[in-house]
Scaffold this motif. Structure first.
Motif, PDB file in Angstrom:
ATOM      1  N   PRO B 525       0.810  -1.231   0.000  1.00 32.30           N
ATOM      2  CA  PRO B 525       0.000   0.000   0.000  1.00 32.30           C
ATOM      3  C   PRO B 525       0.837   1.273   0.000  1.00 32.30           C
ATOM      4  O   PRO B 525       0.517   2.219  -0.728  1.00 32.30           O
ATOM      5  CB  PRO B 525      -0.827  -0.102   1.289  1.00 32.30           C
ATOM      6  N   VAL B 526       1.906   1.288   0.791  1.00 31.60           N
ATOM      7  CA  VAL B 526       2.726   2.502   0.832  1.00 31.60           C
ATOM      8  C   VAL B 526       3.415   2.722  -0.513  1.00 31.60           C
ATOM      9  O   VAL B 526       3.444   3.838  -1.048  1.00 31.60           O
ATOM     10  CB  VAL B 526       3.772   2.415   1.967  1.00 31.60           C
ATOM     11  N   ALA B 529       0.957   3.982  -2.966  1.00 35.22           N
ATOM     12  CA  ALA B 529       0.593   5.362  -2.659  1.00 35.22           C
ATOM     13  C   ALA B 529       1.683   6.315  -3.131  1.00 35.22           C
ATOM     14  O   ALA B 529       1.392   7.380  -3.690  1.00 35.22           O
ATOM     15  CB  ALA B 529       0.374   5.517  -1.157  1.00 35.22           C
ATOM     16  N   MET B 530       2.941   5.936  -2.930  1.00 37.36           N
ATOM     17  CA  MET B 530       4.031   6.817  -3.358  1.00 37.36           C
ATOM     18  C   MET B 530       3.999   7.010  -4.878  1.00 37.36           C
ATOM     19  O   MET B 530       4.209   8.124  -5.381  1.00 37.36           O
ATOM     20  CB  MET B 530       5.385   6.245  -2.922  1.00 37.36           C
TER      21      MET B 530
END
Lengths: 696, 696
Positions: B525-526, B529-530
């Motif tokens: 997820p991170v 997102a980035m």
């Protein structure tokens, strides 16, 4: 000082009764506050009746469900009745019913006070922020005291009466199944009403929020109560019971080995101290002269935390508990606060994420969504690290104490995190009460000053909510890790009896574990999708009804005096739809657990629980935080930034908020409960999968 | 029949060369197609130059990155140079560089042919659907043959030259790090250009898609090539190499125990047959008289699958391979197809989800998003079950063969799933080529008939893309499970050398494993997102530039003949931004792996890989399917349903499509590669964590 465990049983009962006493006193205090405005009384009564209608129907539906579940439990658990003994099965089934009833009563108490406190807070807002705050806070505190008091009392009674920790899992499962339905059902109800009211009222007709002409306006206010008050109460009741049960299952296993009852005593002692600290915190809560409601709510939390820390240290010294376990529990509490702060960063309107989403919204709604999703996804990392590190630390700290203690340390970290839950619930239930009060002020036409005051109280409720949500997700995370330990204990106890091999763990390289892991991880997304689609379908039904009323009731749109909307129809649609839509999602969760167990055996179930926890935490954090972020971005724009109210940017953030509503109030918080339910179903049915499975 | 493994080395090399021959022949065929339209030639040249500009810059940036990485690898891997021996480290570093170069060459070939084939397909569309289809398909097939030929050749050469399966992991890591950057960088580039072009062109100015006045239009077309052709090629090159490497690491361990080289021979034999079947499939592909491009693409896939199945069965019979392993590989292939079908269901415009999203969009964009997210989340379940069940089945089928074989069975299921990857890439690369052709037809004003033909070819590309994406995610899933097995083999080989305890697995009840699991699950997820925030930031920069050009270049908006937009500026912004934005995401992934390793040791890394796989698969499936679903819902509305083009419903679906674009073309497909990178970094650095870790 050596003291029998029974001493702690009685102490827990006394503290629980103290909590009930405090709740009663607060209830009386709130009820004694003045209320003179007829219009508000009238609307308040509509809301109360609506909430009771929902609750009655929900309890009826659940009553049937629970009766069937209790029969199945009686026949099959902890071991099939033709294998084991009658007494165990009956105490399991009764404990289960006991759990559902305690949870229901706590929910009912919460709704009763919330639908009185909202009126009082509305009325008091004409006199100033302090009296209005006190009505809201003390109303919430009734709920907090009732929930935590009954969870401690329930756990103590079940253990005293059955002397059997497995029955505790039954009690906990009762609380969970109730929470699943209360949280998901309430969540669907509240968002159905909220979305439909906004869609027709604000968007199509351009009438203000909480306008009494809108047929869905009462349902919307009812929704705040059944979703946020009753649902959230059931959720935290469940987490609290689950964390204590998991700790007690392990403590009892440890005590059997070492003799004595030191570990079980410790669990009860800490839980009772936590509740006691919350009582003190709640009763001494005042708003100071700064008149900042957020600060008032937070300072109560700090007071409670400090009292808890000092008293547990004292108790540990007095009763010769292990200091290492005290440390584990303290770490749990600190990490809970830290997770709350992280959630706050991602949703607070003074921080970067909210500003970035507001800025991105200038390019249109697609960018509101993209940036909100991105920050929501990022917000998962600090909490996941926090939960993981605290579990690792608790484990390592308790490792020198010997076998079994490391997992017990994790369970005690969860107990520590949840120790101040009485305070947390009070703060959380405060939110919907003042939100309702704001609506009543609008509908009762109490003037701009009162509206301003309730607006500021409401905004404090939103800020604190982000923190308490992060907190409750973190607590659920640690609790279910502890439940995984309890699962192993249960399985091994049965395996020994049946002469089967004892489990040493769940190796991810075992393909049954891996299979369970993959399927378990897919459950939270599917579960939340089912709930969101349920909201969608239900909202469509309600929008149709609102359209019909505006079409058929003459003078309603124009606001004629005799044109009264049929509020009840909307409440009925929300109620029926919520109960109809939540059943498939709840059953899917329970059935999936059982099917995976029958395919892959206990190993697959271990993987299933793990995958479910991991992906459940991610989605719960993502959805709660993204939802809060969108909500606050909209409010930030409404406060005059990036174009202000009614600009294109504002419209874009309304889209974000509409998407965020079911994220943060339906799907996100229900995942918590879903995880607990899976863990408990798995623990309870473990023996069955030992007896039979396809590949296990 | 007993045959030396070297025989299979040579056979693989011959089949690889055959693939290169086929690629060359197809390249010549495409290049020899007529092209006479000056305007198209001109624009085509702009696109080609733009793509080459990007590629050159990307290779330069990556060159530096890879040089540093190669030095670090040389010093530290497989064991620090001061501990191990010089020869192993140099062969590891060289294999790594080898992997990056092979991947780069395949990407370069793909871009070269794609930017010729688009012109030819555009030109041919004036003559009919068949010649246009053939240009598009054969252009894609050049890429397919080049990618699979070079992956088989590369793996064979590395193994022949180093005689060391650990070096294979180095080669695979080279391919992965290249793929991470190509996929993520290309993904950011393409969506930056796409979103900005649409935002200013379609939304603000109301000019059509692919209008030559739009300064971002060339960048948009370049994006199709660098994102979908080069990026996807690098991605599948990576998966293919990783699956073969994982299988070979395990096969070699098994062969050492049993003596002989039966298992390694089998891997090469199956891989070579897969490539051979793809060559046949590609060369015999025709469009039949029904003139249905989707059917033509799918029937090629079935032909290839059948040839593969028959020939591997024959080989298994002839060379006395294990039938159980054949069955595992066949199951892998079937599950791949099934996952593709499931993805198709959720994204196909004749199925319920697309209709439901279109219907929900009538209530506004928030409901487009909510329903799309819900169906996207649901779409994860069948694939997760499919991957989990196929791993479980492959394991159980191969269990009777003895220790080590079950994991090898899973690896062979991945090899089976990827066996027809040559065909898959051909189908996939066809998409952006005909998409580009459609743009050229528009820009070259070739008439409505041609536009209609390229539209229908483009739509087939979209449908097939959903299937191939599901396929490649499934393949990545099985591959990384196999890599987890390879990781254990690597760790244990080192542990034995260092006299440490051998790992038997990763128990989720071990808190280090659980800690890794939670953090690993938060990485996808991170990471995504980035990337999405990167697209957002980059698009804002490009929108500014487009605004500047429309403001400063006189007559551009009105379409004056001498007013030429500065296409190059937009390409430069997309390129620089993409490379700038992808570095933090890539580094975060690699560093997180290493930090978790140093905190929790190999156990934490095992958990980290597992959490990463599980959540990575969920997010990859969710994002790809939701993106495809939104895209097709928009197209469904444009085809005249639910209000048709330019209705409010249509606008709502445009919001959905804009959100879906970075989901399906940037974040979703990059997660695949991210998972592989984490697995390989972990395997390669395992020895370091054995030597040192905080809590391990």
């Amino acid at each position: 000082m050596k003291i029998e465990v029974s001493w702690f049983f009685y102490a827990s009962i006394i503290v629980s009764l103290l909590a009930f006493g405090a709740a009663f006193w607060l209830y009386k205090w709130v009820a004694s506050q003045p209320s003179s405005n007829k219009r508000i009384e009238e609307v308040g009564k509509l809301i109360r009746n609506g909430a009771n209608t929902f609750l009655t129907k929900e309890f009826k539906t659940l009553g049937r469900f629970c009766a069937v579940a209790a029969i199945i439990i009686f026949i099959l658990l902890p071991v099939p009745i033709w294998v084991g003994n009658f007494r165990d099965n009956i105490s399991m089934a009764v404990s289960y019913l006991f759990g559902t009833c305690f949870s229901a009563i706590a929910g009912k108490v919460g709704i009763s006070i919330a639908t009185i406190a909202n009126i009082k807070a509305a009325e008091a807002s004409t006199k100033g922020i302090k009296p209005s705050f006190m009505s809201g806070f003390r109303g919430g505190a009734v709920m907090g005291m009732a929930v935590v008091g009954s969870s401690l009392l329930g756990v103590t009674l079940v253990l005293m009466l059955t002397d059997n920790t497995t029955a505790l899992l039954g009690f906990s499962f009762g609380a969970s199944s109730m929470a699943l339905f209360a949280k998901a059902g309430g969540g669907i109800f509240t968002k159905t009403a909220d979305i439909s009211a906004d869609l027709v009222g604000k968007v199509e007709l351009g009438i203000p929020e909480d306008d009494p002409r809108n047929p869905a306006v009462i349902a919307d206010n009812v929704g705040d109560n059944v979703g946020d008050v009753a649902g959230m109460g059931a959720d935290l009741f469940d987490s609290n019971v689950a964390s204590m049960s998991a700790a007690l299952v392990m403590a009892s296993a440890l005590d059997k080995i070492t003799g004595g009852s030191l570990n079980m005593s410790m669990v009860f002692c800490y839980a009772a101290i936590g509740l006691f600290a919350s009582i003190i915190g709640v009763l001494t809560a005042r708003m100071n002269d700064k008149e900042n409601p957020t600060r008032a709510l937070n300072s109560n939390t700090y007071v409670t935390t400090i009292i808890y820390g000092v008293l547990t240290a004292l108790a540990t010294y007095l009763f010769d508990f292990e200091w290492r376990i005290w440390l584990a529990s303290a770490i749990g509490l600190c990490v809970g606060v830290l997770i709350g702060i992280a959630s706050d960063y991602f949703t607070n309107d003074t921080k970067k994420p909210v500003h970035a989403v507001a800025k991105a919204s200038e390019s249109g709604p697609a960018f509101t969504i993209l940036s909100g999703i991105s920050y929501g996804l990022m917000s998962t990392l600090p909490s996941m690290i926090g939960i993981g590190l605290s579990a690792l630390a608790a484990y390592k700290i308790c490792e020198p104490l010997g076998e079994g203690y490391p997992m017990f340390g994790i369970a005690m970290a969860a107990v520590g995190m949840l120790s101040i839950v009485g305070m947390i619930i009070s703060n959380d239930a405060y939110g919907p009460i003042v939100d309702n009060a704001r609506g009543l002020v609008e509908m009762g036409d109490l003037g701009d000053k009162a509206l301003e005051i309730t607006d500021s109280l409401d905004s404090a409720g939103n800020t604190v909510k982000a923190i308490t949500k992060g907190f409750s997700i973190g607590a659920a995370g640690l609790t279910v890790i502890a439940l995984l330990g309890a699962f192993i204990s249960e399985v091994n106890a049965s395996a020994l009896e049946m002469g089967k091999e004892v489990l040493t763990g769940f190796d991810v390289l075992n393909p049954a574990v891996f299979f369970g892991l993959l399927v378990g991880a897919a459950i939270p997304p599917v579960f939340s999708a089912m709930l969101m689609l349920g909201v969608d379908r239900n909202a469509q039904r309600m929008v149709e009804e609102i359209h019909r009323q505006f079409r058929e009731i003459k003078g309603l749109k124009e606001g004629h005096k005799d044109a009264v909307p049929e509020y009840d129809n909307c409440i009925r649609i929300a109620t029926d739809g919520a109960l109809k839509e939540l059943i498939p999602a709840g059953l899917m969760t329970i059935l999936a657990t059982i099917i995976v167990g029958f395919i892959g055996g206990v190993q697959a179930i271990g993987g299933f629980i793990t995958g479910n926890i991991v992906s459940g935490l991610i989605f719960a954090l993502f959805m709660s935080n993204a939802g809060g972020l969108w909500d606050n971005s909209k409010k930030y724009i409404e406060a005059g930034h990036n174009g202000g109210k009614n600009s294109e940017t504002h419209k874009a953030t309304i889209v974000g908020d509409t998407v965020g509503d079911p994220f943060k109030d339906t799907a996100g918080p229900s995942i918590n409960t879903q995880i607990t339910v899976v863990s408990l179903v798995a623990s309870l049915t473990a023996t069955l999968f030992l007896t039979f499975s396809l590949f296990g």
